[in-house]
Write an enzyme that holds these catalytic residues in place. Structure first.
Site, PDB file in Angstrom:
ATOM      1  N   ARG A  89       0.953  -1.173   0.073  1.00 50.76           N
ATOM      2  CA  ARG A  89      -0.111  -0.145  -0.124  1.00 50.76           C
ATOM      3  C   ARG A  89       0.826   1.132   0.048  1.00 50.76           C
ATOM      4  O   ARG A  89       1.767   1.303   0.750  1.00 50.76           O
ATOM      5  CB  ARG A  89      -0.808  -0.018   1.186  1.00 50.76           C
ATOM      6  CG  ARG A  89      -1.697   1.152   1.457  1.00 50.76           C
ATOM      7  CD  ARG A  89      -2.421   1.537   2.844  1.00 50.76           C
ATOM      8  NE  ARG A  89      -2.968   2.370   2.658  1.00 50.76           N
ATOM      9  CZ  ARG A  89      -3.420   3.232   3.846  1.00 50.76           C
ATOM     10  NH1 ARG A  89      -2.951   2.840   4.968  1.00 50.76           N
ATOM     11  NH2 ARG A  89      -4.069   4.506   3.862  1.00 50.76           N
ATOM     12  N   ARG A 239      -9.592  14.298  12.815  1.00 49.25           N
ATOM     13  CA  ARG A 239      -9.172  15.094  11.795  1.00 49.25           C
ATOM     14  C   ARG A 239     -10.428  16.194  11.524  1.00 49.25           C
ATOM     15  O   ARG A 239     -11.549  15.762  11.772  1.00 49.25           O
ATOM     16  CB  ARG A 239      -8.823  14.679  10.499  1.00 49.25           C
ATOM     17  CG  ARG A 239      -7.424  13.915  10.365  1.00 49.25           C
ATOM     18  CD  ARG A 239      -6.930  13.302   9.378  1.00 49.25           C
ATOM     19  NE  ARG A 239      -6.906  11.990   9.828  1.00 49.25           N
ATOM     20  CZ  ARG A 239      -6.748  10.886   8.840  1.00 49.25           C
ATOM     21  NH1 ARG A 239      -7.144  11.120   7.649  1.00 49.25           N
ATOM     22  NH2 ARG A 239      -6.942   9.643   9.210  1.00 49.25           N
TER      23      ARG A 239
END
Ligand code: ADP
Length: 395
Positions: A89, A239
């Protein structure tokens, strides 16, 4: 029989899955945590058993070597040559990569150059790739980019209305993230519906600690909620998601914060943690929301931000055939799924309350008369990585 390794390398951790291909059987999985720190933790799950060791692992290469040795010791593999492919990834692929690629020096060079777009992730991903190439030189090395699926977004959707030269000079645009997950659940949804993906309008909700929402048309990403970095879009665990940029400078000035400090607040101290002042974890907030005003507010705001994107994307797509819930909250939190779909009842999108009482299992959640299907589809990024390795091997 070929064994493929799917790797997700972070700065101090490395998660792995060994998958038999093309059968798609998971043989073993595990992780190394606290790489470079004292008392690193190695975990291996194999044959229904879990092996854990505390050992000092100085760097990724030492960790991967240790993992391969442990696999031999526990008879997961007899010989390293059984591992014929390794898929990694990689978080940021910029505009260089719109699909997975075999890693050569040029690809590695580009992953290094893109570190500015993902400073915490790309260097760690590159370190993992280099270490595997050294230890398993005969295995096919493949990079699978989080951003690649979103490279189909049209200019109208990926550009910010900033002066155009910032795009041409610095690549200032929306790249999105979680592409491998959105791609996987979209394919699964099409399979469950028995229709070609290319004919469907889908909205995929990857709702974990990090969260992103994607509008998929003609089998391609049309728009997505994350931006230049994974800080944008919906409210997340820590976030902030979308916010008026001028507010950031105002707070910085008032609180006398450096750029790094402000970025840290936006990334790690905002979202559900920031509003609840309690926890970034949805489970903790749900446990106290009846009595704690801030926890309740955080959950309500989170649901609202998800809903806003769904509304926007239904309009951008010109309708929707299916909405898919995935990742930690999407797969496990039935009240949140219910609250979100409830708000879509006026369009005829309806949830079967009984079917919705499910966790982590692939399920059709909509009623038979719903105007769009609603699915829970557990994501499987590792399988998608292994499939990409397999298809590049056969090319
Ligand atoms: P990431 O991969 O972004 O770290 P995950 O997809 O693992 O995140 O999702 C983690 C989040 O899933 C946790 O923060 C938690 O809030 C949420 N979650 C997990 N289980 C449940 C549950 N049973 N109910 C509500 N939320 C849950």
């Amino acid at each position: 029989m070929a064994k493929t390794m799917a790797i997700n390398a972070g700065s101090s951790s490395l998660k792995f899955q060994l998958i038999e291909m093309p059968e798609e059987t998971v043989i073993a999985k595990g992780q190394i945590e606290r790489i470079g720190l004292p008392d690193s933790i190695f975990t291996l799950k194999f044959n229904g058993e879990k092996f854990e060791t505390i050992v000092n692992i100085a760097d990724h290469e030492v960790g991967i070597n240790y993992m391969l040795e442990q696999m031999k010791e526990h008879n997961v593999i007899a010989d390293l040559h059984e591992i014929t492919g390794v898929g990694h990834r990689v978080v940021a692929g910029g505009e260089f990569f719109n699909h997975s690629v075999i890693v050569d020096d040029e690809v590695l060079n580009k992953i290094d150059r893109l570190a500015a777009y993902a400073p915490l992730h790309n260097p760690a991903n590159a370190t993992g790739i280099r270490a595997f190439k050294k230890l398993l030189p005969d295995a096919l090395s493949v990079a699978v980019f989080d951003t690649a699926f979103h490279q189909t977004m049209p200019e109208v959707n990926y550009l910010y209305p900033l002066p155009y030269q910032y795009y041409t000079r610095y690549g200032a645009r929306k790249y999105g993230a979680h592409g491998t997950s959105h791609r996987y659940v979209a394919q699964r949804a099409a399979e469950l519906m028995g229709k070609p993906l290319e004919e469907l309008k889908l909205i995929t909700l990857h709702l974990g600690a990090g969260a992103s929402i994607t509008a998929i048309k003609d089998g391609k990403s049309l728009d997505t909620s994350m931006g230049f970095t994974p800080l944008a879009g919906v409210m997340m665990s820590t976030r902030v998601g979308d916010v008026d940029p001028s507010l950031i400078y105002y707070i910085q000035e008032k609180e006398n914060l450096s750029n790094e400090e402000m970025l840290d607040i936006l990334n790690k101290k905002s979202g559900m943690l920031g509003i609840s002042t309690l926890s970034p974890d949805m489970r903790d907030l749900l446990a106290v929301e009846d009595t704690n005003k801030h926890a309740k507010l955080a959950v309500e705001m989170w649901e609202n931000r998800v809903l806003r994107y769904i509304g926007q994307y239904i309009v951008e797509l010109g309708g929707v055939d299916a909405i898919v819930f995935t990742a930690g909250i999407g797969e496990n939190s039935d009240p949140q799924r219910e609250h979100i779909i409830e708000k879509l009842n006026f369009m005829g999108i309806k949830m079967d309350a009984e079917a919705n009482k499910v966790r982590g299992e692939e399920t059709e959640l909509s009623t038979p008369d719903s105007t769009a299907k609603v699915f829970l589809i557990p994501t499987d990024e590792e399988l998608m990585i292994a499939r990409d390795v397999e298809s590049l091997k056969n090319n």
